[in-house]
Design an enzyme around this catalytic site. Structure first.
Site, PDB file in Angstrom:
ATOM      1  N   THR A 145       6.572 -13.685  34.566  1.00 47.62           N
ATOM      2  CA  THR A 145       6.412 -12.245  34.750  1.00 47.62           C
ATOM      3  C   THR A 145       6.650 -11.487  33.443  1.00 47.62           C
ATOM      4  OG1 THR A 145       7.204 -12.465  37.023  1.00 47.62           O
ATOM      5  CG2 THR A 145       7.271 -10.264  36.060  1.00 47.62           C
ATOM      6  N   GLU A 146       5.670 -10.656  33.043  1.00 44.58           N
ATOM      7  CA  GLU A 146       5.776  -9.818  31.850  1.00 44.58           C
ATOM      8  C   GLU A 146       6.100 -10.631  30.585  1.00 44.58           C
ATOM      9  OE1 GLU A 146       4.945  -6.710  32.016  1.00 44.58           O
ATOM     10  OE2 GLU A 146       4.853  -6.534  34.188  1.00 44.58           O
ATOM     11  N   LEU A 147       5.683 -11.892  30.568  1.00 38.69           N
ATOM     12  CA  LEU A 147       5.912 -12.821  29.449  1.00 38.69           C
ATOM     13  C   LEU A 147       7.396 -13.034  29.155  1.00 38.69           C
ATOM     14  CD1 LEU A 147       3.107 -12.025  26.840  1.00 38.69           C
ATOM     15  CD2 LEU A 147       3.024 -13.448  28.867  1.00 38.69           C
ATOM     16  N   TRP A 298       6.888  -8.653  26.914  1.00 34.81           N
ATOM     17  CA  TRP A 298       5.870  -7.940  26.133  1.00 34.81           C
ATOM     18  C   TRP A 298       5.912  -6.436  26.384  1.00 34.81           C
ATOM     19  CZ3 TRP A 298       0.209  -9.196  28.141  1.00 34.81           C
ATOM     20  CH2 TRP A 298       0.100  -8.854  29.484  1.00 34.81           C
TER      21      TRP A 298
END
Length: 485
Positions: A145-147, A298
């Site tokens: 999730t979300e890098l 990120w």
């Protein structure tokens, strides 16, 4: 040889309806169906569908040389199935080309990796099963999730069988290093790391239509020239972005789709390939180990997790949610488990962010609430009702130690059942094998008997009558000689 690795993220949460304090205990349905239908349908027709059609044309025009990766959350897939099934069909067509790789991630786009490893493993497994069911692929590279990524996560990801993980090429982590290489995880050396090239990715996602940007307008040949001019030894350029960039963040009128579709032609002229993440981690060797002590992402300039856990409101909601994770996993209530997934979406915590509240930050742009405090209040009302339902299954009077003991017993029983099932399966196969052999022997015996019965018998030659030996006639007594007188 240089290669571009494109990755596109697709995610939509189940948005919550306005849920008042007085609804707690009375209303167990939490979602704004109208908003969910409206938003995903609008974005699908403005962005997702035309973008997927562009990708299909790029693959066809390049004769399969263009390749990319897509990561789509389970919550988004459920909404596509319900509201925009034609997009699922397009994703299936992309999968059938063999040029599009689907990545692993958490089913609910959750922050479980920061709170509960068991929940993280479970969600990634459920997501993999969904990808296999819809697109016939088993993901080999994970995109959290979300890098979100850190050294603590690497051994867990490696133990789950993934070859690689993709994350942010954050400047405070890389320092002087370049993101255009494959790295290995410091805490799990066999796990390879693909890093987002932040500048080149944001040139498309953030700056493409910015008329005040010094490099505006951005054309496909100029962009490929930038990539070709990177040092020769830098072999992989990772371009990671949301699929919504095409048609939504950057509207169709900007020429974003024409730009995208022109990239393969100019890349081929410059001898640049397109690879999927699995191809990249298979072909390239790591140049060094990379240590990331604290979780990165990120999001925002800080590239950390403060977008979701940066204030007291977010942390209170987060801790309250995951305080019942063990109890939820114990229950068999399908509806409760579904709500558990939907309430874990990182978006709910993102809406509570107080970062730059009054300057039109990205947090406020995407939030359906007027303020972060409204987002917090609404979520906590929903969570309060959810926890009441969980307590009905497993009361809070069961303390953590007792619950842990219960879980240990259940897990031991599950393992024992698994062993017994394996033994039973082995015995069943042995019995089947024995029965098959027995039937084969019986069949062989019957066939042999049938052949013997069907074989014509030669007529027996009549036996010559045995000549009875003639009865010896009794010898006649010769006349006695007369006695001399």
């Amino acid at each position: 040889m240089k290669a571009i690795c494109f990755y596109f993220q697709i995610h939509q949460p189940f948005r919550l309806k306005r849920y008042r304090f007085f609804d707690i205990g009375n209303d167990h349905y939490y979602y704004d169906d109208f908003a969910n239908d409206d938003i995903i349908t609008r974005i699908a027709h403005r962005s997702y569908i035309p973008a997927a059609e562009s990708l299909l044309r790029m693959i066809e025009a390049s004769k399969g040389k263009f390749k990319c990766a897509i990561s789509v959350t389970g919550t988004a897939l459920e909404q596509f199935e319900q509201y925009v099934p034609e997009f699922i069909d397009l994703l299936k067509k992309l999968a059938e080309t063999g040029c599009v790789e689907f990545l692993a991630e958490t089913y609910a786009h959750s922050l479980s990796s920061l709170a509960d490893p068991d929940e993280f493993i479970n969600q990634v497994k459920v997501h993999d099963e969904k990808i296999k069911e819809l697109f016939g692929q088993t993901p080999k590279v994970l995109r959290n999730t979300e890098l979100i990524y850190s050294d603590e996560l690497a051994p867990l990801i490696q133990s789950m069988g993934y070859k690689g993980v993709i994350t942010e090429g954050a400047k405070h982590i890389l320092g002087w290093k370049s993101p255009n290489y494959i790295y290995s995880a410091a805490s799990a050396p066999k796990l390879k790391i693909l890093l987002k090239n932040d500048k080149l990715s944001d040139d498309i996602s953030d700056r493409f239509s910015n008329t005040s940007w010094e490099d505006y307008p951005l054309t496909a040949d100029k962009y490929i020239d930038w990539i070709a001019s990177t040092p020769q030894e830098e072999q992989i350029i990772n371009l990671f972005m949301n699929l919504e960039v095409f048609g939504d963040f950057q509207p169709r009128e900007t020429g974003i789709f024409q730009f995208l579709e022109a990239l393969p032609r100019f890349a081929e002229e410059r001898g640049i390939d397109f690879w999927t993440p699995t191809t990249a981690v298979t072909k390239l060797k790591p140049v060094a180990e990379l240590s990331i002590l604290h979780p990165i992402s990120w999001a925002d300039e800080a590239r950390d997790t403060s977008a979701w856990l940066g204030n007291q409101l977010q942390n209170e909601a987060f801790q309250k949610l995951y305080s019942v994770s063990e109890r939820v996993r114990l229950c068999q209530d399908r509806r409760l488990k579904q709500d558990w997934y939907y309430l874990q979406a990182a978006d709910h915590f993102f809406y509570m962010s107080t970062k730059n509240m009054h300057d039109g930050s990205v947090h406020s742009q995407f939030s359906p609430y007027d303020t972060p405090f409204d987002a917090f209040t609404n979520y906590m009302n929903v969570l309060a009702d959810f926890i009441v339902r969980v307590e009905e299954q497993y009361p809070m009077s069961i303390d953590n130690e007792e619950l842990s003991s219960l879980l240990t017993t259940i897990r031991n029983q599950e393992r024992e059942i698994e062993v017994l099932n394996k033994e039973a399966e082995s015995m069943r196969k042995n019995i089947e094998h024995f029965n098959e052999e027995h039937l084969l022997r019986e069949k062989a015996a019957e066939e042999a008997a049938a052949k013997k019965a069907a074989k014509p018998r030669k007529p027996k030659a009549p036996k010559a009558a045995a000549e009875k030996p003639a009865k010896a006639e009794p010898a006649k007594a010769e006349p006695a000689e007369p006695k001399a007188e």
